[in-house]
Design an enzyme around this catalytic site. Structure first.
Site, PDB file in Angstrom:
ATOM      1  N   ALA A  17      -0.292 -33.381 -10.191  1.00 39.50           N
ATOM      2  CA  ALA A  17      -1.959 -33.475 -10.534  1.00 39.50           C
ATOM      3  C   ALA A  17      -2.606 -33.169  -9.798  1.00 39.50           C
ATOM      4  CB  ALA A  17      -1.412 -35.555 -10.839  1.00 39.50           C
ATOM      5  N   THR A  35      -8.801 -37.349  -4.393  1.00 36.32           N
ATOM      6  CA  THR A  35      -7.835 -37.327  -4.296  1.00 36.32           C
ATOM      7  C   THR A  35      -7.143 -37.889  -5.677  1.00 36.32           C
ATOM      8  OG1 THR A  35      -5.441 -36.895  -3.532  1.00 36.32           O
ATOM      9  CG2 THR A  35      -6.366 -38.511  -2.963  1.00 36.32           C
ATOM     10  N   ASN A  36      -5.734 -38.295  -6.545  1.00 34.69           N
ATOM     11  CA  ASN A  36      -5.839 -39.503  -7.479  1.00 34.69           C
ATOM     12  C   ASN A  36      -4.184 -39.924  -6.560  1.00 34.69           C
ATOM     13  OD1 ASN A  36      -3.116 -37.308  -8.018  1.00 34.69           O
ATOM     14  ND2 ASN A  36      -4.928 -35.867  -8.221  1.00 34.69           N
ATOM     15  N   ARG A  37      -3.547 -40.616  -7.499  1.00 31.05           N
ATOM     16  CA  ARG A  37      -2.255 -41.543  -7.523  1.00 31.05           C
ATOM     17  C   ARG A  37      -1.044 -40.927  -7.382  1.00 31.05           C
ATOM     18  NH1 ARG A  37      -3.225 -46.066 -12.051  1.00 31.05           N
ATOM     19  NH2 ARG A  37      -1.194 -46.710 -10.050  1.00 31.05           N
TER      20      ARG A  37
END
Length: 393
Positions: free
Chosen positions: A270, A203-205
């Site tokens: 995102a 995943t991402n932030r």
């Protein structure tokens, strides 16, 4: 405050209002005092509590008129079927109803009652009358009722009520008015995740704050909003069609489902660009010093929408760490968007996880427009202002 078992929850709501800077004065019916004492509410509000005994006039003021004139907003919580019926029909037979009838300020009603009373045709008719009169009503929730079974009629949680109230107040005051009324707006938010095994994922932030701010502002400005969100720790705004997804493929499926009917589409999520080709069905054990994962490219949702759009105003986001304008301009052209929002996520004071951002609006055939560091809600306001100005040309 009126006489329902949820009156004790209203005490927490009063405390929340005060913590957020409000001055609160409480008027309660005789029935409400059977559930919670005036002394409790006086202690919380730091003001005397108005009851039917307060109707006795003194030489200088008429109490219910004085309170009505003092109030900038009036909140009925919990609102019983009885008080709803009285307000709808202009009955003023106690201090609370007399004050409400004399009040010209915005009014907010938070019902809580048994499901059978809530769904009664008379109650539904009375609530429709209130809404026709411009009074805001928060829909009760499903949950465990005082009668010992699940049903609709439960008072929502304090944070839900406060968020709804704040949003409705902004609708009353917003300088932008209701310029999006009649528009259908689709917004994606948050991150997507791609499964590695049953306990791990890529995943991402992203926290979703920008997308949720956009959804809130769009709703406040009158739009019919659909919010498609990956996992976040945020409560979705009131009055939006909320759809929760996890993977990029799930988000793509839901976006495609709604895209055709939309007027404005804002892809603020995102998304994960890659996924594991073959996720493990069981937890991967640490049997080797190295682990290799084969990643394959996900569908480019924004690019596919740029190819499909007809009447839709399409907005994309570009999160970059270097060569911001160069990379974002290239993305704007490749994705065929009408507006691209570029932001530098390498900065620690803005972007992912922050309540603030600094962005540049990129538009075909126009110079870049820098939106200096501000709250994400204010940037959302400016984004819709920009869309409005572009559509008017």
């Amino acid at each position: 405050m009126t006489g329902g078992i949820a009156a004790y929850k209203a005490a927490y709501f009063i405390r929340t209002l005060i913590k957020n800077g409000a001055q609160v004065r409480v008027a309660m019916t005789k029935a409400a005092a059977n559930f919670i004492t005036p002394m409790t509410l006086q202690t919380l509000s730091r003001h005397r509590v108005y009851t039917d005994e307060t109707l006795i006039y003194d030489d200088e003021i008429v109490p219910h008129i004085e309170l009505a004139d003092w109030s900038e907003i009036a909140i009925v919580i919990p609102a019983t079927a009885n008080i709803i019926a009285k307000i709808a029909n202009g009955i003023a037979d106690d201090f609370v109803t007399s004050t409400l009838l004399a009040s010209a300020c915005p009014k907010f009603v938070v019902p809580a009652m048994n499901e059978k009373m809530l769904t009664n045709k008379a109650t539904q008719r009375n609530m429709e009358r209130l809404q026709a009169d411009g009074i805001h009503i928060l829909e009760p929730e499903m949950g465990f009722l005082a009668e010992g079974y699940d049903g609709k009629g439960r008072l929502p949680a304090t944070e839900v009520i406060f968020k709804w109230l704040t949003q409705k107040m902004l609708q009353e005051k917003t300088s932008a008015g209701r310029d999006l009324k009649g528009k259908r707006v689709l917004i994606t938010a948050g991150k997507t995740i791609e499964i590695i095994d049953p306990v791990r994922y890529i995943t991402n932030r992203s926290t979703g704050k920008m997308g949720y701010a956009l959804a809130q502002i769009a709703s406040e400005r009158g739009a019919e909003v659909t919010l498609i969100s990956g996992p976040t720790n945020l409560l979705p705004p009131i009055d939006v069609n909320f759809i929760a997804v996890k993977t990029t493929a799930e988000m793509a499926e839901q976006v495609k489902r709604y895209f055709e009917k939309m007027d404005i589409v804002i892809m603020a999520a995102a998304v994960a660009d890659y996924r594991v080709e073959k996720p493990a069905t069981q937890k991967i054990k640490k049997n080797s010093p190295n682990l290799e994962l084969k990643l394959v490219k996900n569908i480019d949702i924004l690019k596919s929408l740029g190819q499909l759009k007809t009447k839709q105003f399409l907005v994309g986001f570009a999160a970059e760490t270097q060569n911001l304008l160069e990379n974002a301009t290239k993305k704007m052209r490749e994705k065929n968007v009408d507006l691209l929002v570029a932001n530098d996520v390498s900065r620690q004071d803005i972007g992912f996880g922050s309540d603030q951002n600094e962005v540049t609006f990129l538009r075909p055939e126009n110079k870049p427009l820098l939106i200096r560091k501000n709250s994400k809600k204010e940037i959302a306001v400016q984004l819709f202002d920009c869309i409005d100005s572009m559509e008017r040309r």
